[in-house]
Write a protein that holds these residues in place. Structure first.
Motif, mmCIF file in Angstrom:
data_model
loop_
_atom_site.group_PDB
_atom_site.id
_atom_site.type_symbol
_atom_site.label_atom_id
_atom_site.label_comp_id
_atom_site.label_asym_id
_atom_site.label_seq_id
_atom_site.Cartn_x
_atom_site.Cartn_y
_atom_site.Cartn_z
ATOM 1 N N GLY A 88 -13.311 -2.842 -0.645
ATOM 2 C CA GLY A 88 -11.729 -2.493 -0.323
ATOM 3 C C GLY A 88 -11.375 -3.199 0.995
ATOM 4 N N TYR A 131 0.752 -1.298 0.006
ATOM 5 C CA TYR A 131 -0.036 -0.064 -0.016
ATOM 6 C C TYR A 131 0.857 1.354 0.091
ATOM 7 C CZ TYR A 131 -4.040 -2.987 0.965
ATOM 8 O OH TYR A 131 -5.088 -4.152 0.762
ATOM 9 N N GLN A 148 -2.472 5.578 0.930
ATOM 10 C CA GLN A 148 -3.586 4.679 0.897
ATOM 11 C C GLN A 148 -3.575 4.354 2.488
ATOM 12 O OE1 GLN A 148 -2.172 1.897 -2.085
ATOM 13 N NE2 GLN A 148 -4.126 1.880 -2.961
#
Lengths: 111, 111
Positions: B100, B4, B8
């Motif tokens: 997500g 990530y 993020q």
DNA sequence: TCGATATTTCGACATATATCGAAATATATA
DNA sequence: TATATATTTCGATATATGTCGAAATATCGA
């Protein structure tokens, strides 16, 4: 209404609080990616399934006492397990909790 | 190390902060269980895929202004979407964010 | 035993959070 | 237009959090 009991909701809230700090989340991700969850019980530091406190604080720009504090929070929430190995204290993600989190967000989508 | 990006990670931290309060987590679960995620775009309040602010505060023992505050936090984190329908403001979970989150915890287990 | 390395504990401080109540705003209806 | 319902905004307050630095503790190796 919800399939979770009140005490379970409080526990999940504690877990999310532990992951709500960017530095703590980075530490958690460090452990998740360096370890091999799913191998419950077959923990062995030499296999690289854990990291020590010093490792987790690297690249984070915070002093060791703060790292220690954050790790304690992750541990309090039940996200990680710890064990002393000589001078160092090894940490690894609790696979059971990780699985619980996956189901927490997965179920409403598939079930 | 982590798959990530830094922004993020910050966004996920914001999401977890929004879910770190038991009352907010209850509201979120209320929406998750009353709605039908996966049906992106086919939103319709009459089908019961949303709940108004008053609904979300029920059984929570907090005053409306606090409910409003919590909903704003869930919205700021990107977890829910809102739309006025007459006197009421309807809320529903953003299916993309939910997906997500499911992947966030599922990947390390399966990948 | 002494020094180096690893980690924790403690106290301080600035900032953030959860909650309330009062007042304001938006919408519907009589 | 006046009233009721739904929600938000604002200011206050008590509590929690993130971080630091200094000092303490634990372990290893010479």
């Amino acid at each position: 209404m919800s399939k979770y009991r009140d005490d379970q909701i409080k526990q999940f809230a504690e877990i999310f609080k532990a992951l709500s700090n960017p530095n703590r989340l980075r530490m958690f991700l460090h452990l998740v990616t360096c370890c091999v969850p799913g191998t419950v019980g077959s923990f062995d530091a030499e296999d690289g399934v854990s990291a020590c406190v010093g490792d987790l604080g690297r690249d984070l720009d915070i002093v060791p006492s703060t790292v220690s504090h954050h790790i304690k929070e992750l541990h309090r929430a039940g996200l990680i397990r710890m064990e002393r190995r000589g001078q160092k204290i090894e940490c690894w993600v609790d696979p059971v909790i990780l699985r619980g989190l996956a189901r927490f967000f997965d179920k409403p989508l598939t079930g």
